[in-house]
Design an enzyme around this catalytic site. Structure first.
Site, PDB file in Angstrom:
ATOM      1  N   GLY A   1       0.817  -1.212   0.000  1.00  0.00           N
ATOM      2  CA  GLY A   1       0.000   0.000   0.000  1.00  0.00           C
ATOM      3  C   GLY A   1       0.847   1.257   0.000  1.00  0.00           C
ATOM      4  O   GLY A   1       0.618   2.180   0.770  1.00  0.00           O
TER       5      GLY A   1
ATOM      6  N   GLY B   1      -1.169   7.606   0.209  1.00  0.00           N
ATOM      7  CA  GLY B   1      -1.229   7.830   1.654  1.00  0.00           C
ATOM      8  C   GLY B   1       0.106   7.761   2.377  1.00  0.00           C
ATOM      9  O   GLY B   1       1.161   8.122   1.840  1.00  0.00           O
TER      10      GLY B   1
ATOM     11  N   GLY C   1       1.880   5.198   3.290  1.00  0.00           N
ATOM     12  CA  GLY C   1       2.842   4.236   2.736  1.00  0.00           C
ATOM     13  C   GLY C   1       3.687   4.871   1.648  1.00  0.00           C
ATOM     14  O   GLY C   1       4.892   4.629   1.545  1.00  0.00           O
TER      15      GLY C   1
ATOM     16  N   SER D   1      -4.040   0.268  14.151  1.00  0.00           N
ATOM     17  CA  SER D   1      -4.777   1.497  14.485  1.00  0.00           C
ATOM     18  C   SER D   1      -5.174   1.485  15.960  1.00  0.00           C
ATOM     19  O   SER D   1      -5.192   0.438  16.609  1.00  0.00           O
ATOM     20  CB  SER D   1      -6.035   1.586  13.621  1.00  0.00           C
ATOM     21  OG  SER D   1      -6.800   2.711  13.969  1.00  0.00           O
TER      22      SER D   1
ATOM     23  N   TYR E   1     -13.550  -2.436  10.377  1.00  0.00           N
ATOM     24  CA  TYR E   1     -12.193  -1.870  10.317  1.00  0.00           C
ATOM     25  C   TYR E   1     -11.459  -2.154  11.631  1.00  0.00           C
ATOM     26  O   TYR E   1     -10.324  -2.646  11.637  1.00  0.00           O
ATOM     27  CB  TYR E   1     -12.284  -0.359  10.080  1.00  0.00           C
ATOM     28  CG  TYR E   1     -10.951   0.355  10.075  1.00  0.00           C
ATOM     29  CD1 TYR E   1     -10.106   0.306   8.969  1.00  0.00           C
ATOM     30  CD2 TYR E   1     -10.524   1.085  11.187  1.00  0.00           C
ATOM     31  CE1 TYR E   1      -8.884   0.958   8.967  1.00  0.00           C
ATOM     32  CE2 TYR E   1      -9.303   1.732  11.190  1.00  0.00           C
ATOM     33  CZ  TYR E   1      -8.481   1.672  10.080  1.00  0.00           C
ATOM     34  OH  TYR E   1      -7.255   2.315  10.090  1.00  0.00           O
TER      35      TYR E   1
END
Ligand SMILES: NC(=O)c1ccc[n+]([C@@H]2O[C@H](COP(=O)([O-])OP(=O)(O)OC[C@H]3O[C@@H](n4cnc5c(N)ncnc54)[C@H](OP(=O)(O)O)[C@@H]3O)[C@@H](O)[C@H]2O)c1
Length: 274
Positions: free
Chosen positions: A12, A16, A18, A144, A167
Protein backbone atom coordinates in the site's frame (compact mmCIF):
# COMPACT_ATOMS: atom_id res chain seq x y z
CA UNK A 1 19.58 1.22 11.57
CA UNK A 2 21.32 2.67 8.54
CA UNK A 3 18.86 2.11 5.68
CA UNK A 4 21.39 2.55 2.88
CA UNK A 5 21.26 -0.58 0.71
CA UNK A 6 18.55 -2.22 2.84
CA UNK A 7 15.63 -3.88 1.03
CA UNK A 8 12.23 -2.71 2.26
CA UNK A 9 8.84 -3.91 1.05
CA UNK A 10 5.93 -1.59 1.85
CA UNK A 11 2.45 -2.74 0.91
CA UNK A 12 0.00 0.00 0.00
CA UNK A 13 2.74 2.45 -0.92
CA UNK A 14 1.16 4.00 -4.00
CA UNK A 15 -0.95 6.29 -1.80
CA UNK A 16 -1.23 7.83 1.65
CA UNK A 17 1.24 7.26 4.45
CA UNK A 18 2.84 4.24 2.74
CA UNK A 19 3.75 6.43 -0.22
CA UNK A 20 5.41 8.94 2.11
CA UNK A 21 7.37 6.20 3.91
CA UNK A 22 8.55 4.73 0.59
CA UNK A 23 9.75 8.11 -0.56
CA UNK A 24 11.61 8.82 2.71
CA UNK A 25 13.31 5.41 2.68
CA UNK A 26 14.38 5.89 -0.96
CA UNK A 27 15.96 9.19 0.15
CA UNK A 28 17.96 7.24 2.73
CA UNK A 29 19.31 4.94 0.02
CA UNK A 30 17.09 1.91 0.70
CA UNK A 31 16.12 -0.47 -2.09
CA UNK A 32 12.39 0.18 -1.91
CA UNK A 33 9.81 -2.30 -3.17
CA UNK A 34 6.55 -0.47 -3.63
CA UNK A 35 3.15 -2.12 -3.93
CA UNK A 36 -0.37 -1.11 -4.87
CA UNK A 37 -3.15 -1.82 -7.34
CA UNK A 38 -2.69 1.07 -9.69
CA UNK A 39 0.20 1.18 -12.17
CA UNK A 40 -0.23 4.87 -12.97
CA UNK A 41 -0.01 5.87 -9.31
CA UNK A 42 3.13 3.72 -9.01
CA UNK A 43 4.63 5.38 -12.09
CA UNK A 44 4.05 8.84 -10.59
CA UNK A 45 5.84 7.82 -7.38
CA UNK A 46 8.75 6.25 -9.27
CA UNK A 47 9.15 9.45 -11.31
CA UNK A 48 9.03 11.58 -8.16
CA UNK A 49 11.74 9.48 -6.48
CA UNK A 50 14.04 9.27 -9.51
CA UNK A 51 13.66 13.02 -10.14
CA UNK A 52 15.38 13.49 -6.76
CA UNK A 53 18.32 11.41 -8.01
CA UNK A 54 17.37 8.27 -6.06
CA UNK A 55 17.26 4.70 -7.32
CA UNK A 56 13.93 3.76 -8.92
CA UNK A 57 11.82 1.64 -6.62
CA UNK A 58 10.56 -1.66 -8.01
CA UNK A 59 6.76 -1.78 -8.33
CA UNK A 60 4.70 -4.87 -7.52
CA UNK A 61 1.07 -4.76 -8.56
CA UNK A 62 -1.34 -6.94 -6.60
CA UNK A 63 -4.89 -6.75 -5.32
CA UNK A 64 -4.91 -7.94 -1.73
CA UNK A 65 -8.67 -8.44 -1.68
CA UNK A 66 -7.94 -12.00 -2.76
CA UNK A 67 -5.55 -14.48 -1.18
CA UNK A 68 -4.39 -15.34 -4.69
CA UNK A 69 -3.30 -11.69 -5.02
CA UNK A 70 -1.24 -11.93 -1.82
CA UNK A 71 0.33 -15.19 -2.97
CA UNK A 72 1.14 -13.69 -6.36
CA UNK A 73 2.81 -10.71 -4.67
CA UNK A 74 4.93 -12.98 -2.44
CA UNK A 75 5.98 -15.07 -5.44
CA UNK A 76 6.96 -12.00 -7.47
CA UNK A 77 9.04 -10.59 -4.60
CA UNK A 78 10.69 -13.96 -3.97
CA UNK A 79 11.59 -14.29 -7.64
CA UNK A 80 13.50 -10.99 -7.49
CA UNK A 81 15.00 -10.92 -4.00
CA UNK A 82 16.83 -13.27 -1.66
CA UNK A 83 16.24 -11.18 1.46
CA UNK A 84 14.03 -8.48 2.89
CA UNK A 85 15.37 -6.32 5.71
CA UNK A 86 12.04 -4.70 6.56
CA UNK A 87 8.49 -5.67 5.65
CA UNK A 88 5.92 -2.95 6.31
CA UNK A 89 2.40 -4.37 6.13
CA UNK A 90 0.53 -1.16 5.51
CA UNK A 91 -2.05 -1.69 2.74
CA UNK A 92 -5.57 -1.19 3.95
CA UNK A 93 -9.06 0.13 3.47
CA UNK A 94 -10.91 2.35 5.89
CA UNK A 95 -14.36 1.95 7.37
CA UNK A 96 -16.15 3.55 4.43
CA UNK A 97 -14.18 2.74 1.23
CA UNK A 98 -16.79 1.95 -1.44
CA UNK A 99 -19.69 2.74 0.85
CA UNK A 100 -21.13 1.78 4.23
CA UNK A 101 -22.53 -1.64 3.27
CA UNK A 102 -20.92 -4.97 4.22
CA UNK A 103 -18.58 -6.17 1.46
CA UNK A 104 -16.80 -9.46 0.78
CA UNK A 105 -13.43 -10.40 -0.64
CA UNK A 106 -12.92 -12.61 -3.68
CA UNK A 107 -12.65 -15.55 -1.27
CA UNK A 108 -15.98 -14.71 0.40
CA UNK A 109 -14.52 -13.23 3.60
CA UNK A 110 -15.59 -9.95 5.19
CA UNK A 111 -13.58 -7.46 3.13
CA UNK A 112 -11.77 -5.45 5.83
CA UNK A 113 -10.74 -8.62 7.66
CA UNK A 114 -9.41 -9.97 4.35
CA UNK A 115 -7.56 -6.90 3.05
CA UNK A 116 -6.34 -5.32 6.28
CA UNK A 117 -5.48 -8.48 8.19
CA UNK A 118 -5.54 -11.84 6.36
CA UNK A 119 -3.50 -10.72 3.36
CA UNK A 120 -0.78 -9.31 5.67
CA UNK A 121 -0.87 -12.49 7.76
CA UNK A 122 -0.35 -14.60 4.63
CA UNK A 123 2.32 -12.32 3.18
CA UNK A 124 4.32 -12.29 6.41
CA UNK A 125 4.32 -16.09 6.50
CA UNK A 126 5.22 -16.49 2.83
CA UNK A 127 7.99 -13.89 3.04
CA UNK A 128 9.39 -15.07 6.37
CA UNK A 129 12.29 -17.04 4.82
CA UNK A 130 13.46 -13.83 3.07
CA UNK A 131 13.00 -11.75 6.22
CA UNK A 132 14.87 -14.29 8.35
CA UNK A 133 17.67 -14.36 5.77
CA UNK A 134 18.23 -10.64 6.41
CA UNK A 135 18.29 -10.85 10.24
CA UNK A 136 18.52 -8.60 12.15
CA UNK A 137 15.36 -7.61 10.32
CA UNK A 138 11.94 -6.21 11.12
CA UNK A 139 8.24 -6.52 10.39
CA UNK A 140 6.01 -3.51 11.00
CA UNK A 141 2.24 -3.99 11.01
CA UNK A 142 0.38 -0.72 10.48
CA UNK A 143 -2.69 -1.13 12.68
CA UNK A 144 -4.78 1.50 14.48
CA UNK A 145 -6.13 2.77 17.78
CA UNK A 146 -9.50 1.76 16.34
CA UNK A 147 -9.84 -1.76 17.79
CA UNK A 148 -12.91 -3.95 18.23
CA UNK A 149 -12.82 -7.40 19.88
CA UNK A 150 -13.48 -10.36 17.60
CA UNK A 151 -16.76 -12.20 18.08
CA UNK A 152 -15.59 -15.72 17.26
CA UNK A 153 -19.18 -16.79 16.58
CA UNK A 154 -19.38 -14.22 13.78
CA UNK A 155 -15.89 -13.27 12.62
CA UNK A 156 -17.21 -12.29 9.19
CA UNK A 157 -19.68 -9.87 10.85
CA UNK A 158 -22.83 -11.10 9.17
CA UNK A 159 -24.87 -9.53 12.00
CA UNK A 160 -24.72 -5.98 13.33
CA UNK A 161 -22.27 -4.92 10.63
CA UNK A 162 -20.78 -1.48 10.60
CA UNK A 163 -17.76 -0.32 8.63
CA UNK A 164 -16.07 1.02 11.75
CA UNK A 165 -16.54 -2.28 13.61
CA UNK A 166 -15.17 -4.21 10.61
CA UNK A 167 -12.19 -1.87 10.32
CA UNK A 168 -11.50 -1.99 14.06
CA UNK A 169 -11.78 -5.81 14.18
CA UNK A 170 -9.25 -6.10 11.35
CA UNK A 171 -6.86 -3.74 13.13
CA UNK A 172 -7.05 -5.63 16.45
CA UNK A 173 -6.45 -8.85 14.49
CA UNK A 174 -3.20 -7.37 13.17
CA UNK A 175 -2.13 -6.51 16.72
CA UNK A 176 -2.97 -10.02 18.01
CA UNK A 177 -1.01 -11.52 15.13
CA UNK A 178 1.95 -9.26 15.96
CA UNK A 179 2.09 -10.60 19.54
CA UNK A 180 1.94 -14.22 18.38
CA UNK A 181 4.47 -13.81 15.60
CA UNK A 182 6.90 -12.08 17.96
CA UNK A 183 6.77 -15.11 20.27
CA UNK A 184 7.28 -17.45 17.31
CA UNK A 185 10.26 -15.41 16.09
CA UNK A 186 12.01 -15.11 19.45
CA UNK A 187 15.73 -15.71 18.97
CA UNK A 188 15.53 -15.46 15.16
CA UNK A 189 16.78 -11.86 14.97
CA UNK A 190 13.46 -10.77 13.45
CA UNK A 191 11.32 -8.32 15.42
CA UNK A 192 7.67 -7.53 14.76
CA UNK A 193 5.73 -4.59 16.13
CA UNK A 194 2.44 -2.88 15.33
CA UNK A 195 1.35 0.72 15.58
CA UNK A 196 -1.24 3.41 15.25
CA UNK A 197 0.64 5.87 13.02
CA UNK A 198 -1.45 9.01 13.68
CA UNK A 199 -5.11 9.95 14.00
CA UNK A 200 -7.06 10.91 10.86
CA UNK A 201 -4.19 11.67 8.55
CA UNK A 202 -5.12 13.40 5.34
CA UNK A 203 -5.35 10.28 3.18
CA UNK A 204 -7.76 8.64 0.75
CA UNK A 205 -9.33 6.37 3.37
CA UNK A 206 -9.99 9.24 5.77
CA UNK A 207 -11.47 11.40 3.02
CA UNK A 208 -13.64 8.43 1.92
CA UNK A 209 -15.15 8.46 5.42
CA UNK A 210 -15.94 12.19 5.08
CA UNK A 211 -13.77 12.78 8.16
CA UNK A 212 -11.89 16.05 8.59
CA UNK A 213 -8.19 15.17 8.78
CA UNK A 214 -6.40 16.24 11.96
CA UNK A 215 -2.88 15.00 11.27
CA UNK A 216 -0.47 14.69 8.38
CA UNK A 217 1.15 11.76 6.60
CA UNK A 218 4.47 13.21 7.76
CA UNK A 219 3.41 12.67 11.40
CA UNK A 220 2.15 9.13 10.82
CA UNK A 221 5.09 8.40 8.53
CA UNK A 222 7.56 9.41 11.26
CA UNK A 223 5.97 6.87 13.62
CA UNK A 224 6.22 4.10 11.00
CA UNK A 225 9.83 5.05 10.21
CA UNK A 226 10.62 4.89 13.93
CA UNK A 227 9.67 1.20 13.95
CA UNK A 228 11.44 0.62 10.61
CA UNK A 229 14.83 2.02 11.58
CA UNK A 230 14.82 3.33 15.17
CA UNK A 231 17.78 2.05 17.20
CA UNK A 232 15.76 2.30 20.42
CA UNK A 233 13.33 -0.38 19.18
CA UNK A 234 15.97 -2.70 17.72
CA UNK A 235 15.36 -5.34 20.39
CA UNK A 236 11.69 -4.69 21.02
CA UNK A 237 9.13 -7.10 19.64
CA UNK A 238 5.46 -7.96 20.01
CA UNK A 239 4.55 -4.42 21.05
CA UNK A 240 1.90 -1.92 20.05
CA UNK A 241 2.83 1.75 19.64
CA UNK A 242 0.61 4.81 19.55
CA UNK A 243 2.72 7.09 17.36
CA UNK A 244 6.17 7.04 18.94
CA UNK A 245 5.09 5.58 22.27
CA UNK A 246 4.47 2.04 23.41
CA UNK A 247 0.92 1.49 24.68
CA UNK A 248 -1.49 -1.28 25.60
CA UNK A 249 -3.93 -2.42 22.94
CA UNK A 250 -7.51 -3.66 23.48
CA UNK A 251 -7.65 -6.31 26.24
CA UNK A 252 -8.47 -9.12 23.78
CA UNK A 253 -4.94 -8.79 22.38
CA UNK A 254 -3.58 -10.17 25.67
CA UNK A 255 -6.05 -13.07 25.84
CA UNK A 256 -3.96 -16.08 24.84
CA UNK A 257 -6.99 -18.24 24.08
CA UNK A 258 -8.43 -15.59 21.76
CA UNK A 259 -5.11 -15.25 19.96
CA UNK A 260 -4.94 -19.03 19.54
CA UNK A 261 -8.44 -19.08 18.03
CA UNK A 262 -7.55 -16.28 15.64
CA UNK A 263 -4.26 -17.95 14.70
CA UNK A 264 -5.91 -21.29 13.98
CA UNK A 265 -8.70 -19.66 11.99
CA UNK A 266 -6.22 -17.57 9.98
CA UNK A 267 -4.01 -20.56 9.18
CA UNK A 268 -7.12 -22.42 7.99
CA UNK A 269 -8.57 -19.55 5.94
CA UNK A 270 -5.27 -18.83 4.22
CA UNK A 271 -4.61 -22.49 3.53
CA UNK A 272 -1.35 -22.37 5.49
CA UNK A 273 -2.38 -25.06 7.96
CA UNK A 274 -3.12 -27.57 5.23
N1 LIG B 1 -5.28 7.55 7.73
C1 LIG B 1 -5.25 7.42 9.04
O1 LIG B 1 -5.52 8.36 9.79
C2 LIG B 1 -4.87 6.11 9.66
C3 LIG B 1 -4.97 5.96 11.05
C4 LIG B 1 -4.60 4.75 11.63
C5 LIG B 1 -4.13 3.72 10.83
N2 LIG B 1 -4.04 3.90 9.49
C6 LIG B 1 -3.55 2.77 8.68
O2 LIG B 1 -2.51 3.22 7.82
C7 LIG B 1 -2.44 2.36 6.66
C8 LIG B 1 -2.37 3.22 5.41
O3 LIG B 1 -3.55 3.99 5.31
P1 LIG B 1 -3.67 5.38 4.57
O4 LIG B 1 -4.40 6.27 5.48
O5 LIG B 1 -2.35 5.78 4.03
O6 LIG B 1 -4.69 4.96 3.40
P2 LIG B 1 -4.78 5.27 1.84
O7 LIG B 1 -4.22 6.60 1.50
O8 LIG B 1 -6.19 4.98 1.51
O9 LIG B 1 -3.80 4.17 1.21
C9 LIG B 1 -4.08 2.81 1.29
C10 LIG B 1 -3.08 2.01 0.51
O10 LIG B 1 -3.49 0.62 0.57
C11 LIG B 1 -3.65 0.12 -0.73
N3 LIG B 1 -4.78 -0.81 -0.84
C12 LIG B 1 -6.06 -0.61 -0.48
N4 LIG B 1 -6.82 -1.66 -0.80
C13 LIG B 1 -5.99 -2.54 -1.41
C14 LIG B 1 -6.17 -3.82 -2.00
N5 LIG B 1 -7.37 -4.41 -2.08
N6 LIG B 1 -5.10 -4.42 -2.53
C15 LIG B 1 -3.90 -3.85 -2.50
N7 LIG B 1 -3.65 -2.65 -1.97
C16 LIG B 1 -4.69 -2.00 -1.43
C17 LIG B 1 -3.92 1.34 -1.61
O11 LIG B 1 -3.54 1.02 -2.92
P3 LIG B 1 -4.11 1.82 -4.20
O12 LIG B 1 -3.16 2.95 -4.42
O13 LIG B 1 -4.06 0.79 -5.27
O14 LIG B 1 -5.50 2.29 -3.84
C18 LIG B 1 -3.03 2.38 -0.97
O15 LIG B 1 -1.72 2.30 -1.46
C19 LIG B 1 -3.70 1.48 6.72
O16 LIG B 1 -3.36 0.20 7.19
C20 LIG B 1 -4.58 2.19 7.73
O17 LIG B 1 -5.49 1.33 8.38
C21 LIG B 1 -4.40 5.05 8.87
Amino acid sequence: MNMNGKTVLITGSTDGVGRYVASELAKQGARVLIHGRDASRAKALIEEITAKGRAAPRFYQADLSSLAGARQLAEAVKADHGKIDVFVSNAGIGSQNNGPQRQESADGFELRFAVNYLSGFLLAHLLLPLIKAAAPSRIVNVASLGQHPIDFDDVMITKNYSGSRAYAQSKLSQIMFTIDLAAELKGSGVTVNSLHPATYMNTTMVRAGAITPISTVEQGGAAILHLVDGDDVANKSGLFFNGMNEMKANAQAYDEAARKRLRELSLKLTGLSG
